[in-house]
Write a protein that holds these residues in place. Structure first.
Motif, PDB file in Angstrom:
ATOM      1  N   GLN A 166       0.828  -1.205   0.000  1.00 31.74           N
ATOM      2  CA  GLN A 166       0.000   0.000   0.000  1.00 31.74           C
ATOM      3  C   GLN A 166       0.862   1.255   0.000  1.00 31.74           C
ATOM      4  N   ASP A 171       8.432   8.113  -9.435  1.00 29.93           N
ATOM      5  CA  ASP A 171       9.051   7.458 -10.587  1.00 29.93           C
ATOM      6  C   ASP A 171      10.131   8.356 -11.188  1.00 29.93           C
ATOM      7  N   SER A 173      14.241   8.797 -10.992  1.00 33.94           N
ATOM      8  CA  SER A 173      15.389   8.091 -10.443  1.00 33.94           C
ATOM      9  C   SER A 173      16.118   8.927  -9.396  1.00 33.94           C
ATOM     10  N   LYS A 207      11.170  -3.056  -3.344  1.00 36.75           N
ATOM     11  CA  LYS A 207      10.282  -3.116  -4.520  1.00 36.75           C
ATOM     12  C   LYS A 207       9.052  -4.016  -4.356  1.00 36.75           C
ATOM     13  N   PRO A 208       9.192  -5.244  -3.797  1.00 32.08           N
ATOM     14  CA  PRO A 208       7.993  -6.085  -3.670  1.00 32.08           C
ATOM     15  C   PRO A 208       6.908  -5.470  -2.787  1.00 32.08           C
ATOM     16  N   LEU A 210       6.141  -2.312  -2.841  1.00 28.41           N
ATOM     17  CA  LEU A 210       5.587  -1.128  -3.501  1.00 28.41           C
ATOM     18  C   LEU A 210       4.391  -1.491  -4.370  1.00 28.41           C
ATOM     19  N   LYS A 211       3.418  -0.598  -4.365  1.00 31.74           N
ATOM     20  CA  LYS A 211       2.303  -0.772  -5.289  1.00 31.74           C
ATOM     21  C   LYS A 211       2.704  -0.246  -6.659  1.00 31.74           C
ATOM     22  N   MET A 212       3.445   0.840  -6.682  1.00 28.16           N
ATOM     23  CA  MET A 212       3.833   1.436  -7.967  1.00 28.16           C
ATOM     24  C   MET A 212       4.945   2.466  -7.790  1.00 28.16           C
ATOM     25  N   TYR A 213       5.576   2.783  -8.919  1.00 29.34           N
ATOM     26  CA  TYR A 213       6.415   3.982  -9.008  1.00 29.34           C
ATOM     27  C   TYR A 213       5.633   4.983  -9.838  1.00 29.34           C
ATOM     28  N   SER A 214       5.378   6.156  -9.333  1.00 32.91           N
ATOM     29  CA  SER A 214       4.675   7.150 -10.140  1.00 32.91           C
ATOM     30  C   SER A 214       4.918   8.548  -9.605  1.00 32.91           C
ATOM     31  N   ASP A 216       3.040  11.097 -11.065  1.00 37.67           N
ATOM     32  CA  ASP A 216       1.843  11.842 -11.474  1.00 37.67           C
ATOM     33  C   ASP A 216       0.753  11.692 -10.433  1.00 37.67           C
ATOM     34  N   ASN A 217      -0.205  12.613 -10.478  1.00 37.14           N
ATOM     35  CA  ASN A 217      -1.412  12.452  -9.670  1.00 37.14           C
ATOM     36  C   ASN A 217      -1.140  12.296  -8.192  1.00 37.14           C
ATOM     37  N   ARG A 221      -3.655  10.668  -5.386  1.00 35.93           N
ATOM     38  CA  ARG A 221      -3.310   9.315  -4.948  1.00 35.93           C
ATOM     39  C   ARG A 221      -3.401   9.182  -3.425  1.00 35.93           C
ATOM     40  N   GLU A 226      -5.696   5.637  -2.339  1.00 35.93           N
ATOM     41  CA  GLU A 226      -5.156   4.568  -3.177  1.00 35.93           C
ATOM     42  C   GLU A 226      -3.945   3.916  -2.515  1.00 35.93           C
ATOM     43  N   LYS A 349      14.618  -1.880 -12.349  1.00 35.49           N
ATOM     44  CA  LYS A 349      13.378  -2.082 -13.096  1.00 35.49           C
ATOM     45  C   LYS A 349      13.512  -3.149 -14.162  1.00 35.49           C
TER      46      LYS A 349
ATOM     47  N   TYR B 135      -5.373   7.789 -18.802  1.00 35.87           N
ATOM     48  CA  TYR B 135      -5.816   8.208 -17.475  1.00 35.87           C
ATOM     49  C   TYR B 135      -7.235   7.753 -17.202  1.00 35.87           C
ATOM     50  N   GLU B 143      -8.740   0.714  -7.502  1.00 31.07           N
ATOM     51  CA  GLU B 143      -9.428  -0.029  -6.449  1.00 31.07           C
ATOM     52  C   GLU B 143     -10.775   0.562  -6.066  1.00 31.07           C
ATOM     53  N   GLN B 144     -10.850   1.909  -6.092  1.00 28.50           N
ATOM     54  CA  GLN B 144     -12.115   2.545  -5.729  1.00 28.50           C
ATOM     55  C   GLN B 144     -13.082   2.579  -6.908  1.00 28.50           C
ATOM     56  N   TYR B 165      -1.857  -1.430 -12.198  1.00 28.40           N
ATOM     57  CA  TYR B 165      -0.423  -1.536 -11.958  1.00 28.40           C
ATOM     58  C   TYR B 165       0.091  -2.948 -12.129  1.00 28.40           C
ATOM     59  N   GLY B 247       2.328   0.939 -13.497  1.00 32.99           N
ATOM     60  CA  GLY B 247       2.876   1.305 -12.202  1.00 32.99           C
ATOM     61  C   GLY B 247       4.382   1.518 -12.226  1.00 32.99           C
ATOM     62  N   GLY B 248       4.984   1.553 -13.430  1.00 34.23           N
ATOM     63  CA  GLY B 248       6.405   1.878 -13.543  1.00 34.23           C
ATOM     64  C   GLY B 248       7.328   0.904 -12.836  1.00 34.23           C
ATOM     65  N   LYS B 249       6.864  -0.326 -12.580  1.00 35.06           N
ATOM     66  CA  LYS B 249       7.729  -1.256 -11.851  1.00 35.06           C
ATOM     67  C   LYS B 249       8.693  -1.983 -12.781  1.00 35.06           C
ATOM     68  N   THR B 250       8.321  -2.123 -14.038  1.00 34.14           N
ATOM     69  CA  THR B 250       9.235  -2.762 -14.979  1.00 34.14           C
ATOM     70  C   THR B 250       9.467  -1.836 -16.160  1.00 34.14           C
ATOM     71  N   LEU B 251      10.643  -1.957 -16.747  1.00 34.33           N
ATOM     72  CA  LEU B 251      10.996  -1.110 -17.873  1.00 34.33           C
ATOM     73  C   LEU B 251      10.665  -1.803 -19.184  1.00 34.33           C
TER      74      LEU B 251
END
Lengths: 350, 305
Positions: A166, A171, A173, A207-208, A210-214, A216-217, A221, A226, A349, B135, B143-144, B165, B247-251
């Protein structure tokens, strides 16, 4: 007191008339403003146009690299740009900026002492201060055990099981690597591969969870729930807190990156005199405060009295004095360090 | 000099010149610049050192990298990103075909007026920016959002399914973005299909499935191939959708290239990565061309026999 204010007012008025007259003689009344996206209240431009008659066209960018690339490519016709301190040295050394000698501008007297003589631009020859902020992390106190987290990056990099899955990281570097470096106590611009290895190991372990790298928003968020916790900027956190009062901002004790953005004028500016009028106008306390009140980042002008009460109560904007020593101004890393960072990011990544 | 005195070769060259110039200006010269950049050393502040001697360092870096312990090691990161992108793009192409072909087939059965309306409806999403469409999916899938909420309400034992994600979300975004590129070329070939051939198949005892598989599908192959290329190539280089919905976790290879021209300030490596991608695409196209020539030969031989 009254009389003094009046005198200043008249002096300021005459001066601005004079400068605008000068500008009128040479340049058309327009200005091209190239700024970070969502980093300036549009209503304020209307006020500027009403007071000076100069019409502003605003365009947005998303990173210092975009700005640098546009200026290097040439042909870009912008009058005022907003580079961060971490790119100022490059811009100056690449001879891309016009000398504006900010201390000679009338409203420079309003600039806070800490912003008058920065190391990236000694004597403020090329720039004037805009906003500043920090990159810490934010969390929803209603959703963490005990309602409070320790003020340490440990909570972010080695999260508790309740928060795992959660949380989000930016995102970008440099932001992620800066935070990891501060947590591990190594130099953000380290050229030592062993430091890079340690940073990568820390990030891979995180990393495991994490929900995401971002990047934006970020406001939405946090406010929409979220995530429970995320690496975040102070201003973005404050705007989320306004929507959901349980959101808190953390200044980790291991240190956190501080960014400072500046107004500057490119060498290729078509309207350099209008640019100076604009920069001078922005150093007036009421205008600087209008920006801070709208987008929730602190400015470098003596205008704290004009800050909206809704922000004043928030630690994220109105930083408690004891946290000042935790701020680490962002640095501009060498190419070697940059290459290591790129390798960390690609491997993380990959 | 009058036209009649010109040699045929000369006039052919003149007639071709607009095409040649366009190809030169839009493809050859930009690629040439990119190739040149990939051979130069990088500059301290981004960009490259134009005066320097050529070197192959940025190509070596694609495969070998100095490890954090100082030894030269085989670099799998770029290969992995590339494989992942190829798999993702291949999956997207397949899904686009599965969803797009029935739609195209159905459209050919409509009255001409309705057909043009359908073409219009299919292109309407393109009037909105790609970023905004992505978007929109972010809001739908989160989720919501109502989809995740209702799935989790119906299947409480699954323990909270997340739709966003992950690779699923990226696939949804890519398929949604590129579906029209598959539908329209298939539709344009099916529109010209001679339906008497299908009737003949029925007369010869084929059922609907067999007629579809043995007659309609082979005849629509040019459209399917064109559609597959139009979907595969852009989704291979896509970087916005994976960044937003993944979710930007992988490239993906697209993110990697963008990173080199952005924060990493390493134009030569970005260029050499682009060439690697280009080379693989070329290889795929050449293999396809060889394959189709072979099948064309077998068909001709079959017809002769």
């Amino acid at each position: 007191m009254m009389l003094k204010a009046l005198r200043y007012g008249i002096a300021g008025f005459t001066l601005s008339c004079l400068t605008s007259l000068c500008a009128q003689a040479q340049e058309p009344k327009e200005l091209f403003f190239y700024n970070w996206t969502d980093y300036y209240p549009v209503e304020l431009l209307a006020k500027f146009e009403k007071e000076t008659g100069i019409k502003v066209t605003m365009d947005g960018y998303d990173s210092n690299e975009t700005l640098l690339a546009k200026l290097q490519a040439g042909g870009a016709a912008y009058d005022v740009i907003v580079p961060s301190q971490s790119i100022m040295r490059t811009l100056i050394e690449q001879n891309l900026l016009l000398e504006i000698d900010a201390p000679t501008l009338a409203n420079f007297k309003n600039v806070k002492a800490a912003f008058r003589d920065p190391s990236f631009d000694p004597g403020r020859k090329f720039s004037a201060p805009y906003l500043w902020g920090s990159t810490g992390f934010s969390y929803d106190s209603a959703r963490v055990p005990g309602g409070k987290l320790d003020d340490s990056w440990k909570e972010f990099f080695e999260p508790r099981p309740e928060v795992s899955g959660q949380l989000a990281a930016l995102d970008t570097s440099s932001s992620v690597i800066n935070a990891a470096s501060h947590y591990l106590g190594v130099d953000e611009c380290s050229e030592n591969p062993q430091d890079a290895k340690r940073i990568l190991e820390l990030l891979q372990k995180q990393k495991p969870h994490l929900k995401m790298y971002s990047s934006d928003n970020t406001v939405d968020r946090m406010a929409s729930g979220e995530v429970i916790m995320m690496q975040n900027w102070n201003g973005s956190t404050a705007r989320a807190t306004l929507q959901k009062s349980t959101i808190k901002y953390v200044y980790p004790r291991e240190g956190l990156a501080m960014f400072q953005d500046n107004f500057a004028v490119p060498k290729s500016a078509p309207h350099p005199d209008n640019a100076k009028v604009f920069i001078d106008w922005m150093m007036k306390p009421e205008n600087a405060a209008a920006v801070s009140n709208a987008i929730a980042y602190a400015n470098g002008i003596e205008s704290d009295k004009l800050l909206d009460p809704k922000w004043k109560v928030m630690d994220a904007i109105n930083m408690p004095e004891e946290f000042a020593s935790r701020l680490r101004p962002e640095k501009e890393c060498s190419n070697k360090a940059r290459e290591l960072q790129d390798r960390i990011w690609s491997k993380l990544k990959g | 000099m009058s036209v009649s005195t010109q040699s045929p070769a000369m006039s052919r060259l003149l007639l071709l010149s607009p095409v040649v110039l366009t190809l030169l200006a839009l493809i050859a010269i930009p690629l040439g610049i990119m190739g040149y950049i990939s051979l130069l050393p990088r500059n301290l502040y981004g960009g490259v050192d134009w005066q320097a001697d050529w070197q192959l360092q940025s190509y070596v870096k694609l495969f070998f990298q100095e490890g954090f312990d100082g030894e030269l090691e085989l670099n799998w990161v770029y290969a992995q990103a590339l494989l992942r992108s190829v798999a993702q793009a291949g999956g997207t192409t397949l899904l686009c075909f599965v969803f797009g072909f029935p739609v195209a087939l159905w459209m050919t059965g409509l009255a001409p007026r309705q057909r043009s309306l359908m073409v219009l409806l299919i292109t309407i999403p393109f009037w909105t920016n790609l970023l905004i469409r992505n978007y929109a999916w972010l809001i739908i899938l989160r989720e919501q959002g109502w989809i995740a909420q209702s799935i989790n309400a119906l299947l409480p034992q699954a323990g909270g399914i997340t739709l966003l994600y992950n690779d699923f979300a990226v696939s949804v975004g890519l398929v949604y973005s590129f579906l029209p590129f598959m539908i329209l070329p298939i539709y344009s070939t099916l529109e010209k299909l001679d339906w008497r051939l299908v009737e003949a198949a029925y007369d010869l005892g084929a059922n609907r499935w067999k007629a579809l598989r043995r007659v309609i599908l082979p005849l629509s192959m040019p459209g399917v191939i064109a559609g597959a290329l139009l979907v595969f190539v852009p989704s291979l280089g896509a970087f916005i959708t994976p960044a937003i919905l993944g979710g930007g976790k992988t490239l993906m290879i697209g993110n990697l290239i963008q990173q080199q021209f952005g924060t990493a300030r390493n134009w030569p490596l970005g260029s050499s990565l682009s060439f690697l991608l280009l080379g693989i695409l070329m290889l795929a196209l050449v293999l396809y061309a060889l394959y189709s020539r072979k099948t064309a030969k077998t068909i001709r031989r079959g017809a002769a026999a």
